[in-house]
Design a protein around this motif. Structure first.
Motif, mmCIF file in Angstrom:
data_model
loop_
_atom_site.group_PDB
_atom_site.id
_atom_site.type_symbol
_atom_site.label_atom_id
_atom_site.label_comp_id
_atom_site.label_asym_id
_atom_site.label_seq_id
_atom_site.Cartn_x
_atom_site.Cartn_y
_atom_site.Cartn_z
ATOM 1 N N TYR A 35 -24.804 -11.136 9.926
ATOM 2 C CA TYR A 35 -24.990 -11.492 8.514
ATOM 3 C C TYR A 35 -26.372 -12.070 8.216
ATOM 4 C CZ TYR A 35 -20.048 -10.998 9.200
ATOM 5 O OH TYR A 35 -18.827 -10.504 9.566
ATOM 6 N N ASP A 65 -22.254 -4.037 1.281
ATOM 7 C CA ASP A 65 -23.587 -4.531 0.945
ATOM 8 C C ASP A 65 -23.641 -6.044 0.734
ATOM 9 O OD1 ASP A 65 -24.477 -1.933 1.095
ATOM 10 O OD2 ASP A 65 -24.891 -1.735 -1.051
ATOM 11 N N ASP A 66 -22.578 -6.622 0.169
ATOM 12 C CA ASP A 66 -22.631 -8.060 -0.118
ATOM 13 C C ASP A 66 -22.731 -8.903 1.151
ATOM 14 O OD1 ASP A 66 -19.947 -7.511 0.627
ATOM 15 O OD2 ASP A 66 -19.222 -9.206 -0.577
ATOM 16 N N GLU A 96 -26.175 -10.530 1.951
ATOM 17 C CA GLU A 96 -26.741 -11.582 1.094
ATOM 18 C C GLU A 96 -27.479 -12.673 1.870
ATOM 19 O OE1 GLU A 96 -27.346 -11.736 -2.150
ATOM 20 O OE2 GLU A 96 -26.596 -9.696 -2.189
ATOM 21 N N GLY A 129 -31.217 -13.298 0.999
ATOM 22 C CA GLY A 129 -31.545 -14.633 0.505
ATOM 23 C C GLY A 129 -32.653 -15.288 1.305
#
Length: 192
Positions: free
Chosen positions: A98, A141-142, A145, A149
């Protein structure tokens, strides 16, 4: 970072920082397609694999002795000079747990010392440049983040522009070349 061109004054210089654990991976394939299809005319490009320019573990020396960092040498000098010579930094970084791969995060950690290098004027020279991300992931896709970010906030902190993230789906080598949505996005990614 090189002075930012206005209009057609000077070509832009894109530094592609490949943080993948394997050469020719999905993130690199997607980034190369985007570069071929959408870099502004006359742009220069340089590709560096971070695994071929390993950095030592970052050591925070701000509060040790005089708070001075040693002069960058070897791979660190190569990466600092390449970073300052670029108008655009492209993180070619597959999504690992992630977030950014270790080599990309370590590269960013070293910015802390570069900000304190006498004569480097790192923040002032980076200001006005652009940060981009190209990543392959094997999930929704999320889930990217945290990676996005990190790059967006880094750009903001440094007074740089956030160019955006190009996401492609793929696990096995070459999978991203079957992601029609990513291939379409790659055609105009750096143009706008």
């Amino acid at each position: 970072m090189a002075d930012q061109p206005t209009g057609a004054e000077a070509p832009r210089t894109f530094l592609f920082l490949d943080a993948s654990a394997r050469a020719g991976g999905n993130s690199e394939q997607l980034a190369r397609l985007a570069a071929e299809a959408s870099l502004p005319a006359g742009s220069e490009q340089r590709w560096l694999r971070l695994s071929e320019h390993p950095l030592p573990p970052f050591e925070d020396l701000r509060h040790v002795g005089g708070g001075r960092y040693p002069e960058p040498v070897g791979h660190e000098r190569t990466l600092l000079d390449a970073t300052l010579a670029a108008t655009d930094l492209v993180f070619v970084a597959p999504l690992y747990w992630y977030s950014l791969p270790t080599s990309a995060k370590l590269y960013l950690d070293h910015w802390s010392s570069w900000l304190r290098q006498p004569g480097a004027d790192f923040r002032a020279r980076m200001r006005g440049g652009t940060v981009w991300g190209v990543t392959a992931l094997a999930t929704e896709d999320d889930k990217a983040e945290p990676l996005i970010g990190t790059l967006r906030l880094t750009a903001e902190y440094m007074g740089m522009r956030w160019g955006g993230a190009l996401l492609g789906n793929g696990t096995r080598p070459g999978d991203v070349l079957r992601d029609e949505r990513a291939l379409i996005a790659a055609k105009s990614f750096f143009a706008g």
